[in-house]
Design a protein around this motif. Structure first.
Motif, PDB file in Angstrom:
ATOM      1  N   GLY A  33      40.559  27.138  34.904  1.00 43.88           N
ATOM      2  CA  GLY A  33      41.696  28.027  34.766  1.00 43.88           C
ATOM      3  C   GLY A  33      41.682  29.209  35.493  1.00 43.88           C
ATOM      4  N   THR A  34      42.947  29.956  35.682  1.00 46.45           N
ATOM      5  CA  THR A  34      43.146  31.228  36.655  1.00 46.45           C
ATOM      6  C   THR A  34      44.008  32.025  35.498  1.00 46.45           C
ATOM      7  OG1 THR A  34      42.952  30.537  38.787  1.00 46.45           O
ATOM      8  CG2 THR A  34      44.013  32.520  38.455  1.00 46.45           C
ATOM      9  N   ARG A  35      43.536  33.088  35.056  1.00 48.04           N
ATOM     10  CA  ARG A  35      44.508  34.061  34.283  1.00 48.04           C
ATOM     11  C   ARG A  35      45.300  34.879  35.142  1.00 48.04           C
ATOM     12  NH1 ARG A  35      44.685  35.205  28.852  1.00 48.04           N
ATOM     13  NH2 ARG A  35      42.852  33.784  28.422  1.00 48.04           N
ATOM     14  N   LEU A  36      46.388  34.902  35.184  1.00 45.41           N
ATOM     15  CA  LEU A  36      47.253  35.874  36.071  1.00 45.41           C
ATOM     16  C   LEU A  36      48.179  36.525  35.218  1.00 45.41           C
ATOM     17  CD1 LEU A  36      48.375  36.298  38.871  1.00 45.41           C
ATOM     18  CD2 LEU A  36      50.318  34.509  38.493  1.00 45.41           C
ATOM     19  N   THR A  37      48.308  37.918  35.407  1.00 49.36           N
ATOM     20  CA  THR A  37      49.007  38.960  34.901  1.00 49.36           C
ATOM     21  C   THR A  37      49.974  39.584  36.154  1.00 49.36           C
ATOM     22  OG1 THR A  37      47.272  39.493  33.249  1.00 49.36           O
ATOM     23  CG2 THR A  37      49.261  41.229  33.704  1.00 49.36           C
ATOM     24  N   ILE A  62      54.749  43.126  40.874  1.00 49.75           N
ATOM     25  CA  ILE A  62      56.158  42.233  40.803  1.00 49.75           C
ATOM     26  C   ILE A  62      56.636  42.114  42.321  1.00 49.75           C
ATOM     27  CG2 ILE A  62      58.471  42.614  40.450  1.00 49.75           C
ATOM     28  CD1 ILE A  62      57.919  43.678  37.611  1.00 49.75           C
ATOM     29  N   GLY A  63      56.789  40.954  42.703  1.00 47.76           N
ATOM     30  CA  GLY A  63      57.242  40.905  44.266  1.00 47.76           C
ATOM     31  C   GLY A  63      56.038  40.405  45.014  1.00 47.76           C
ATOM     32  N   GLN A  64      54.903  40.590  44.754  1.00 42.54           N
ATOM     33  CA  GLN A  64      53.612  40.274  45.580  1.00 42.54           C
ATOM     34  C   GLN A  64      53.657  38.516  45.536  1.00 42.54           C
ATOM     35  OE1 GLN A  64      50.327  42.502  43.985  1.00 42.54           O
ATOM     36  NE2 GLN A  64      50.358  43.770  45.895  1.00 42.54           N
ATOM     37  N   SER A  65      52.836  38.139  46.701  1.00 39.98           N
ATOM     38  CA  SER A  65      52.480  36.815  46.651  1.00 39.98           C
ATOM     39  C   SER A  65      50.944  36.410  46.638  1.00 39.98           C
ATOM     40  CB  SER A  65      53.033  36.186  47.773  1.00 39.98           C
ATOM     41  OG  SER A  65      52.670  36.828  49.201  1.00 39.98           O
ATOM     42  N   MET A  66      50.695  35.502  46.095  1.00 38.27           N
ATOM     43  CA  MET A  66      49.310  34.907  46.258  1.00 38.27           C
ATOM     44  C   MET A  66      49.234  33.381  46.035  1.00 38.27           C
ATOM     45  SD  MET A  66      47.683  35.047  42.349  1.00 38.27           S
ATOM     46  CE  MET A  66      45.925  34.321  42.982  1.00 38.27           C
ATOM     47  N   LEU A 111      52.554  31.172  45.022  1.00 38.85           N
ATOM     48  CA  LEU A 111      53.589  31.981  44.001  1.00 38.85           C
ATOM     49  C   LEU A 111      54.109  33.206  45.372  1.00 38.85           C
ATOM     50  CD1 LEU A 111      51.337  31.542  41.815  1.00 38.85           C
ATOM     51  CD2 LEU A 111      52.529  33.327  40.646  1.00 38.85           C
ATOM     52  N   GLU A 112      55.383  32.978  45.564  1.00 41.03           N
ATOM     53  CA  GLU A 112      56.033  33.836  46.638  1.00 41.03           C
ATOM     54  C   GLU A 112      56.233  35.080  46.344  1.00 41.03           C
ATOM     55  OE1 GLU A 112      55.821  33.248  49.666  1.00 41.03           O
ATOM     56  OE2 GLU A 112      55.088  31.054  49.891  1.00 41.03           O
ATOM     57  N   LEU A 113      56.949  35.322  45.253  1.00 41.15           N
ATOM     58  CA  LEU A 113      57.500  36.610  44.624  1.00 41.15           C
ATOM     59  C   LEU A 113      57.233  36.524  43.412  1.00 41.15           C
ATOM     60  CD1 LEU A 113      61.161  36.527  46.452  1.00 41.15           C
ATOM     61  CD2 LEU A 113      59.195  38.003  46.858  1.00 41.15           C
ATOM     62  N   ALA A 114      56.168  37.407  43.085  1.00 43.72           N
ATOM     63  CA  ALA A 114      55.626  37.300  41.476  1.00 43.72           C
ATOM     64  C   ALA A 114      56.523  37.961  40.495  1.00 43.72           C
ATOM     65  CB  ALA A 114      54.106  38.014  41.428  1.00 43.72           C
ATOM     66  N   ALA A 115      56.798  37.313  39.232  1.00 47.01           N
ATOM     67  CA  ALA A 115      57.437  37.881  38.499  1.00 47.01           C
ATOM     68  C   ALA A 115      56.955  38.004  37.001  1.00 47.01           C
ATOM     69  CB  ALA A 115      59.039  37.306  38.127  1.00 47.01           C
ATOM     70  N   PRO A 116      57.193  38.867  36.209  1.00 48.75           N
ATOM     71  CA  PRO A 116      56.421  38.928  34.824  1.00 48.75           C
ATOM     72  C   PRO A 116      56.352  37.709  34.072  1.00 48.75           C
ATOM     73  CG  PRO A 116      57.654  41.098  35.179  1.00 48.75           C
ATOM     74  CD  PRO A 116      58.090  39.911  36.318  1.00 48.75           C
ATOM     75  N   SER A 117      57.593  36.819  34.297  1.00 53.17           N
ATOM     76  CA  SER A 117      57.490  35.562  33.692  1.00 53.17           C
ATOM     77  C   SER A 117      56.629  34.724  34.105  1.00 53.17           C
ATOM     78  CB  SER A 117      58.931  35.065  33.807  1.00 53.17           C
ATOM     79  OG  SER A 117      59.239  34.570  35.137  1.00 53.17           O
ATOM     80  N   GLN A 118      56.012  34.904  35.105  1.00 51.98           N
ATOM     81  CA  GLN A 118      54.847  33.951  35.633  1.00 51.98           C
ATOM     82  C   GLN A 118      53.615  34.471  35.270  1.00 51.98           C
ATOM     83  OE1 GLN A 118      56.123  34.578  39.815  1.00 51.98           O
ATOM     84  NE2 GLN A 118      56.227  32.100  39.664  1.00 51.98           N
ATOM     85  N   THR A 119      53.396  35.431  34.310  1.00 59.76           N
ATOM     86  CA  THR A 119      52.112  36.053  33.723  1.00 59.76           C
ATOM     87  C   THR A 119      51.632  34.726  32.704  1.00 59.76           C
ATOM     88  OG1 THR A 119      52.530  38.342  33.736  1.00 59.76           O
ATOM     89  CG2 THR A 119      51.162  37.272  31.815  1.00 59.76           C
ATOM     90  N   SER A 120      50.489  34.220  33.105  1.00 56.20           N
ATOM     91  CA  SER A 120      50.224  32.958  32.306  1.00 56.20           C
ATOM     92  C   SER A 120      48.765  32.561  32.563  1.00 56.20           C
ATOM     93  CB  SER A 120      51.032  31.678  32.475  1.00 56.20           C
ATOM     94  OG  SER A 120      50.949  30.607  32.037  1.00 56.20           O
ATOM     95  N   VAL A 121      48.064  31.536  32.030  1.00 58.57           N
ATOM     96  CA  VAL A 121      47.131  30.857  32.448  1.00 58.57           C
ATOM     97  C   VAL A 121      47.282  29.579  33.249  1.00 58.57           C
ATOM     98  CG1 VAL A 121      44.528  30.117  31.802  1.00 58.57           C
ATOM     99  CG2 VAL A 121      45.701  31.876  30.649  1.00 58.57           C
TER     100      VAL A 121
END
Lengths: 115, 113
Positions: free
Chosen positions: A109-113, A15-19, A78-88
């Motif tokens: 696709g990219t699977r992001l958790t 949470i809070g990381q960027s990518m 994604l600047e400030l990752a949040a759990p709601s952004q967990t998705s493909v």
């Protein structure tokens, strides 16, 4: 032709990381798109681009940014990752001209958790 | 508001029989419809499309039917093969929105040998 390529295939973020999710197409398509797919749901459009230098919001743009400096590349940030952004996440491209078929070509696709 | 609906999350069919996947839409401005097929860990791939000026389009074993008055379309696969087992997404677009597609939630088709 490689078509639409996406990197990375998988990623775990805190949470809070960027990518940045990378997307490249080698079909000289003018339109490019970013979608997310949550479990049991359809694909929802995040951002799209009709050509280099032009981007616009889709249905679910909050928490994301994009840029399109070349025809081939369309990175999603994604600047400030949040759990709601967990998705493909899927990138797609299409060639649009008058009377176009709307057929979009998708990357794998990219699977992001986000934890 | 779900503008494109696929009310059957799953469908199981015997090999060689017909598979019928259904899709309903609410936006009367949609004028182009597509079906995509998706295997696990892959991106969706385009299968077949239909414009609102037609009511049927065929491509080999795949036929899409469009009923504009009912705002309903269906995909028929005849004969069904085990390799057809995948998730099928219906998508729709309107001319004024350019290439933006609205997707349904998908139907998982299992074809039993």
């Amino acid at each position: 032709n490689a078509g639409v390529t996406q990197t990375p295939k998988f990623r775990i973020l805190k949470i809070g990381q960027s990518m940045t999710l990378q997307c490249t197409q080698d079909m000289n398509h003018n339109y490019m798109y970013w979608y997310r797919q949550d479990p049991g749901m359809g694909l929802k459009l995040i951002y799209y681009s009709v050509g280099a230098g032009i981007t616009d919001k889709g249905e679910v743009p909050n928490g994301y940014n994009v840029s399109r400096s070349t025809t081939e590349d369309f990175p999603l940030r994604l600047e400030l990752a949040a759990p709601s952004q967990t998705s493909v996440y899927f990138c797609a491209s299409s060639y649009t001209a008058t009377g176009g078929s709307y057929e979009q070509y998708f990357g794998p696709g990219t699977r992001l958790t986000v934890t | 508001d779900q503008q494109v609906k696929q009310n059957s999350p799953s469908l199981s069919v015997q090999e060689g029989r017909i598979s019928i996947l259904n899709c309903d839409y609410t936006n009367s401005m949609f004028d182009y419809f597509l079906w995509y097929k998706k295997y696990p860990a892959e991106g969706p791939t385009f299968l077949i499309s239909i414009s609102s000026i037609k009511d049927k389009n065929e491509d080999g074993r795949f036929t899409v039917f469009l009923n504009k008055s009912a705002k309903h379309l269906s995909l028929h696969i005849v004969p069904s093969q085990p390799g057809d087992s995948a998730v099928y997404f219906c998508a729709a677009s309107e001319w004024s929105s350019g290439d933006k597609l609205t997707f349904g939630t998908g139907t998982r088709l299992a074809v039993r040998p």
